[in-house]
Design a protein around this motif. Sequence first.
Motif, short mmCIF file in Angstrom:
data_model
loop_
_atom_site.label_atom_id
_atom_site.label_comp_id
_atom_site.label_asym_id
_atom_site.label_seq_id
_atom_site.Cartn_x
_atom_site.Cartn_y
_atom_site.Cartn_z
N ASP A 1 0.84 -1.19 0.00
CA ASP A 1 0.00 0.00 0.00
C ASP A 1 0.88 1.25 0.00
O ASP A 1 2.06 1.20 0.39
N THR B 1 -4.25 7.68 0.03
CA THR B 1 -3.62 6.36 0.05
C THR B 1 -4.03 5.56 -1.18
O THR B 1 -5.09 5.80 -1.77
N VAL C 1 -4.50 1.52 -1.89
CA VAL C 1 -4.57 0.23 -1.22
C VAL C 1 -4.78 -0.84 -2.29
O VAL C 1 -5.64 -0.70 -3.16
N THR C 2 -4.00 -1.91 -2.17
CA THR C 2 -4.00 -2.92 -3.22
C THR C 2 -4.51 -4.28 -2.78
O THR C 2 -4.59 -5.20 -3.59
N ASP D 1 -7.47 -6.50 3.93
CA ASP D 1 -6.82 -6.88 5.18
C ASP D 1 -7.92 -7.17 6.20
O ASP D 1 -9.10 -6.97 5.92
N ASN E 1 -7.86 6.30 -1.96
CA ASN E 1 -8.57 6.90 -0.83
C ASN E 1 -8.13 8.34 -0.67
O ASN E 1 -6.93 8.63 -0.76
N CYS F 1 -13.44 7.41 -1.71
CA CYS F 1 -12.56 6.48 -2.42
C CYS F 1 -13.13 6.20 -3.80
O CYS F 1 -14.29 6.49 -4.09
#
Length: 142
Positions: free
Chosen positions: A22, A43, A45-46, A49, A66, A105
């Motif tokens: 990330d 951010t 994010v890939t 979690d 995001n 997002c």
Amino acid sequence: MDQIRRHLTSFEGSRFVEANGDSFAIYDPRGDLPPERQMPWATLVTHDDPYDSASRLDRDGVFRLNIGLPRDRFAELVEPGREYDVTALDVLLPHPVYGGQHWVCVLNPVRTWPRARGLLDEAYDFAVRKFANADRRRSARP
């Protein structure tokens, strides 16, 4: 995603930190913020979690951009009470976990990239203002 990374690294005074796949854009113009004050303004994010799997980032090639916004701007973009499909690609959405903190997002922005790019500019400006305000408060202390 590479285009977004390049764009995020172009913001003066920001650091681009990568961890666990990330990426985090943090406004830290002097490079001396203590860890507890290093709050990202955007951010990438890939992956899912344990606390954030709502967007189903486990799908091949899916990532989420995001963006942290001021409260009023967030309110202009997000309809209260509306049900959003947080797995939808290329749609501006409230963040599935951090919407309450005024984050939006978009998953895999293509058509929405121009709008997201403008929101990134706003988020960066907001981060700069927050940093300056905190700096003034710290320097005003005896």
